[in-house]
Write a protein that holds these residues in place. Sequence first.
Motif, mmCIF file in Angstrom:
data_model
loop_
_atom_site.group_PDB
_atom_site.id
_atom_site.type_symbol
_atom_site.label_atom_id
_atom_site.label_comp_id
_atom_site.label_asym_id
_atom_site.label_seq_id
_atom_site.Cartn_x
_atom_site.Cartn_y
_atom_site.Cartn_z
ATOM 1 N N VAL A 29 0.847 -1.202 0.000
ATOM 2 C CA VAL A 29 0.000 0.000 0.000
ATOM 3 C C VAL A 29 0.878 1.246 0.000
ATOM 4 C CG1 VAL A 29 -1.620 1.385 1.376
ATOM 5 C CG2 VAL A 29 -2.003 -1.068 1.098
ATOM 6 N N GLY A 30 0.546 2.193 -0.869
ATOM 7 C CA GLY A 30 1.241 3.472 -0.923
ATOM 8 C C GLY A 30 0.322 4.593 -0.472
ATOM 9 N N ALA A 31 0.871 5.802 -0.348
ATOM 10 C CA ALA A 31 0.113 6.935 0.166
ATOM 11 C C ALA A 31 0.220 8.138 -0.781
ATOM 12 C CB ALA A 31 0.621 7.323 1.551
ATOM 13 N N ARG A 32 -0.596 9.150 -0.500
ATOM 14 C CA ARG A 32 -0.573 10.407 -1.255
ATOM 15 C C ARG A 32 0.553 11.276 -0.685
ATOM 16 N NH1 ARG A 32 -4.254 14.811 0.069
ATOM 17 N NH2 ARG A 32 -5.134 13.212 1.436
ATOM 18 N N LEU A 33 1.527 11.567 -1.521
ATOM 19 C CA LEU A 33 2.648 12.393 -1.085
ATOM 20 C C LEU A 33 2.519 13.790 -1.667
ATOM 21 C CD1 LEU A 33 5.681 9.949 -1.255
ATOM 22 C CD2 LEU A 33 4.134 10.430 0.640
ATOM 23 N N LEU A 34 2.839 14.783 -0.845
ATOM 24 C CA LEU A 34 2.640 16.182 -1.208
ATOM 25 C C LEU A 34 3.954 16.947 -1.174
ATOM 26 C CD1 LEU A 34 -0.471 16.867 1.072
ATOM 27 C CD2 LEU A 34 -0.474 15.990 -1.276
ATOM 28 N N TYR A 35 4.036 17.984 -2.019
ATOM 29 C CA TYR A 35 5.117 18.962 -1.901
ATOM 30 C C TYR A 35 4.798 19.890 -0.727
ATOM 31 C CZ TYR A 35 6.701 17.574 -6.580
ATOM 32 O OH TYR A 35 7.177 16.866 -7.652
ATOM 33 N N PRO A 36 5.795 20.597 -0.204
ATOM 34 C CA PRO A 36 5.517 21.523 0.899
ATOM 35 C C PRO A 36 4.468 22.585 0.573
ATOM 36 C CG PRO A 36 7.871 21.110 0.731
ATOM 37 C CD PRO A 36 7.244 20.465 -0.466
ATOM 38 N N ASN A 37 4.269 22.901 -0.717
ATOM 39 C CA ASN A 37 3.266 23.905 -1.093
ATOM 40 C C ASN A 37 1.859 23.316 -1.220
ATOM 41 O OD1 ASN A 37 3.334 22.477 -3.475
ATOM 42 N ND2 ASN A 37 3.945 24.197 -4.771
ATOM 43 N N GLN A 38 1.691 22.064 -0.731
ATOM 44 C CA GLN A 38 0.376 21.403 -0.719
ATOM 45 C C GLN A 38 -0.159 21.083 -2.113
ATOM 46 O OE1 GLN A 38 -1.536 20.286 2.213
ATOM 47 N NE2 GLN A 38 0.621 20.432 2.811
ATOM 48 N N THR A 39 0.742 20.786 -3.037
ATOM 49 C CA THR A 39 0.345 20.186 -4.310
ATOM 50 C C THR A 39 0.830 18.742 -4.321
ATOM 51 O OG1 THR A 39 2.360 20.929 -5.430
ATOM 52 C CG2 THR A 39 0.391 22.366 -5.572
ATOM 53 N N VAL A 42 3.725 1.896 -6.525
ATOM 54 C CA VAL A 42 3.737 3.035 -5.605
ATOM 55 C C VAL A 42 5.183 3.314 -5.228
ATOM 56 C CG1 VAL A 42 1.419 2.737 -4.655
ATOM 57 C CG2 VAL A 42 3.331 1.482 -3.642
ATOM 58 N N THR A 43 5.440 4.526 -4.795
ATOM 59 C CA THR A 43 6.809 4.900 -4.442
ATOM 60 C C THR A 43 7.209 4.343 -3.079
ATOM 61 O OG1 THR A 43 8.308 6.750 -4.047
ATOM 62 C CG2 THR A 43 6.008 7.095 -3.468
ATOM 63 N N GLY A 44 8.488 3.993 -2.974
ATOM 64 C CA GLY A 44 9.008 3.469 -1.719
ATOM 65 C C GLY A 44 9.314 4.540 -0.692
ATOM 66 N N ALA A 45 9.055 5.816 -1.027
ATOM 67 C CA ALA A 45 9.294 6.885 -0.061
ATOM 68 C C ALA A 45 8.403 6.722 1.167
ATOM 69 C CB ALA A 45 9.046 8.244 -0.710
ATOM 70 N N LEU A 46 7.190 6.192 0.955
ATOM 71 C CA LEU A 46 6.285 5.850 2.060
ATOM 72 C C LEU A 46 5.426 4.680 1.594
ATOM 73 C CD1 LEU A 46 5.103 6.318 4.835
ATOM 74 C CD2 LEU A 46 3.568 8.032 3.852
ATOM 75 N N ILE A 47 5.714 3.517 2.130
ATOM 76 C CA ILE A 47 5.074 2.296 1.623
ATOM 77 C C ILE A 47 4.861 1.325 2.782
ATOM 78 C CG2 ILE A 47 7.284 1.208 1.059
ATOM 79 C CD1 ILE A 47 6.025 0.054 -1.452
ATOM 80 N N LEU A 48 3.732 0.637 2.773
ATOM 81 C CA LEU A 48 3.392 -0.348 3.799
ATOM 82 C C LEU A 48 3.312 -1.725 3.148
ATOM 83 C CD1 LEU A 48 2.523 -0.540 6.857
ATOM 84 C CD2 LEU A 48 0.160 -0.530 6.019
ATOM 85 N N GLY A 95 1.248 17.937 -9.284
ATOM 86 C CA GLY A 95 1.036 19.365 -9.405
ATOM 87 C C GLY A 95 -0.370 19.832 -9.096
ATOM 88 N N LEU A 96 -1.308 18.886 -8.963
ATOM 89 C CA LEU A 96 -2.677 19.266 -8.633
ATOM 90 C C LEU A 96 -2.791 19.535 -7.133
ATOM 91 C CD1 LEU A 96 -4.550 16.663 -10.864
ATOM 92 C CD2 LEU A 96 -4.140 19.081 -11.364
ATOM 93 N N HIS A 97 -3.859 20.208 -6.751
ATOM 94 C CA HIS A 97 -4.030 20.551 -5.343
ATOM 95 C C HIS A 97 -4.158 19.296 -4.490
ATOM 96 C CE1 HIS A 97 -5.855 22.152 -1.639
ATOM 97 N NE2 HIS A 97 -5.132 23.222 -1.929
ATOM 98 N N ALA A 98 -3.697 19.393 -3.262
ATOM 99 C CA ALA A 98 -3.673 18.237 -2.358
ATOM 100 C C ALA A 98 -5.022 17.559 -2.220
ATOM 101 C CB ALA A 98 -3.171 18.670 -0.982
ATOM 102 N N ASP A 99 -6.105 18.332 -2.291
ATOM 103 C CA ASP A 99 -7.441 17.771 -2.087
ATOM 104 C C ASP A 99 -8.164 17.452 -3.397
ATOM 105 O OD1 ASP A 99 -7.166 17.897 0.654
ATOM 106 O OD2 ASP A 99 -7.887 19.961 0.756
ATOM 107 N N TYR A 100 -7.424 17.322 -4.490
ATOM 108 C CA TYR A 100 -8.032 16.946 -5.772
ATOM 109 C C TYR A 100 -8.789 15.636 -5.586
ATOM 110 C CZ TYR A 100 -8.272 15.565 -10.711
ATOM 111 O OH TYR A 100 -8.705 15.161 -11.957
ATOM 112 N N GLN A 138 2.588 15.318 -5.226
ATOM 113 C CA GLN A 138 3.838 14.807 -5.782
ATOM 114 C C GLN A 138 3.660 13.380 -6.303
ATOM 115 O OE1 GLN A 138 7.491 13.083 -3.422
ATOM 116 N NE2 GLN A 138 7.484 15.301 -3.235
ATOM 117 N N HIS A 139 2.860 12.590 -5.574
ATOM 118 C CA HIS A 139 2.675 11.181 -5.934
ATOM 119 C C HIS A 139 1.273 10.726 -5.552
ATOM 120 C CE1 HIS A 139 3.492 6.849 -6.307
ATOM 121 N NE2 HIS A 139 2.909 6.705 -5.126
ATOM 122 N N GLY A 140 0.588 10.107 -6.525
ATOM 123 C CA GLY A 140 -0.738 9.548 -6.273
ATOM 124 C C GLY A 140 -0.862 8.148 -6.834
#
Length: 405
Positions: free
Chosen positions: A271-281, A314-320, A297-302, A283-285
């Motif tokens: 399982v992977g997660a929604r990762l965001l840039y510091p500006n709340q857009t 999914v990216t291994g930056a945050l993965i279960l 690049g879309l808004h965090a709550d798209y 990065q990974h979905g």
Amino acid sequence: MRIIQRLYGIYQKDGPEFVISLYKELLLREPNAIEIKHYQNLIMSGHSKISIINSVLQSNECVQHYNHPPAILARQNQTIAGILRTFFQANEILFVQSLYRELLYREPDHGGLYGFVITLKKQGNRITVLGDILTSEECISLLSSPHPPWKVDFENIVSCIIPSFNQVDLVKQCAATLKATTTKTSYEIIVVDDGSAMHIQQQLLEWGSKENIKVILKTQNGGFSSTVNQGIRQARGKHIALVNNDIIFHQPEWLEKMISTIQSSLDIGVVGARLLYPNQTIQHGGMSAELYHRYVGLHADYAPALAIDDVHAVTGALILIKQDAIADLGLFSEDFFTGFEDVEYCFRARLKGWRVVYCGPAAAIHLEGQTRGGHKKIKFYRMKDFEARKQFDLKWRGYYHILKS
């Protein structure tokens, strides 16, 4: 579940049950009364169970099953014949590696790997190699053991593994935000340092001691896969969370949401997660069939990014990951120093029937690349990224059309 684990269950049975289970797993059918009687007579006359397993595996009927083109099967329908069918299509090196993982429950040593690879290139008989490994003392010992290595009593916690290199402040920030946002799930934190300078490792040790965090120190810089593998080997939890040290957790209960997702179905392994840039857009979905990060690049709550759905990777930056899946798939491939090891792991999971799922409700901020010096990557990492892409393409070229569907 690996082949050796399936064979172990069959090996423990006696009489007709042994033969019936063997036929169902290897020949995908029920044995008739004559076949049951035949094998029972062989056992009574002194033939070993392993010789009978080998005989059935090398029969023309079984060979027909695993010489067909590979296919992705639902996990509950996976059989030994189905797993072998996948490996028999691979090149010599991957074939031998797979047999070691499946039958000996370990990675091959250099001599064993290339000894069999040379044999295959000279003779080309994969069935003989299969039989040699199956009937080896090591394999028979695993089948006969009352306590095989896969029978581990993991604790009902999540083992959060943070790989790091030449960082202290990022690690502290990551761990602090993890603790602050995880209040309903039991967990342990394991930091694995990938061969940093001595003074950095000393700082991590002292901090870990105060914070009740396990710190593992490597003497050499071996890359992401070898680093997280060290943590996985010492993890106590039924679930493994890999967490880049440049992750900042800002959302309460992110881990609970990922746990809820992975526990929602037995066939979900990653399982992977929604990762965001510091500006709340975003990065990974999750990743598309073309292996692009979705919703970038879309808004965090798209809205579509808040869904829970099956993805290609999914990216291994945050993965279960479930420990059951790790027992089945093995550890991360150390053929990759950094880059594509996460995608490769997702491909391996899907090829064996595990689902890879994106959990949009769980979110975190990812500073992306800060652990390696930000976006201005040094030449070393650019070279490693290029090598990883090339290695990935070579390894998965023959399977990509299947996994893309």
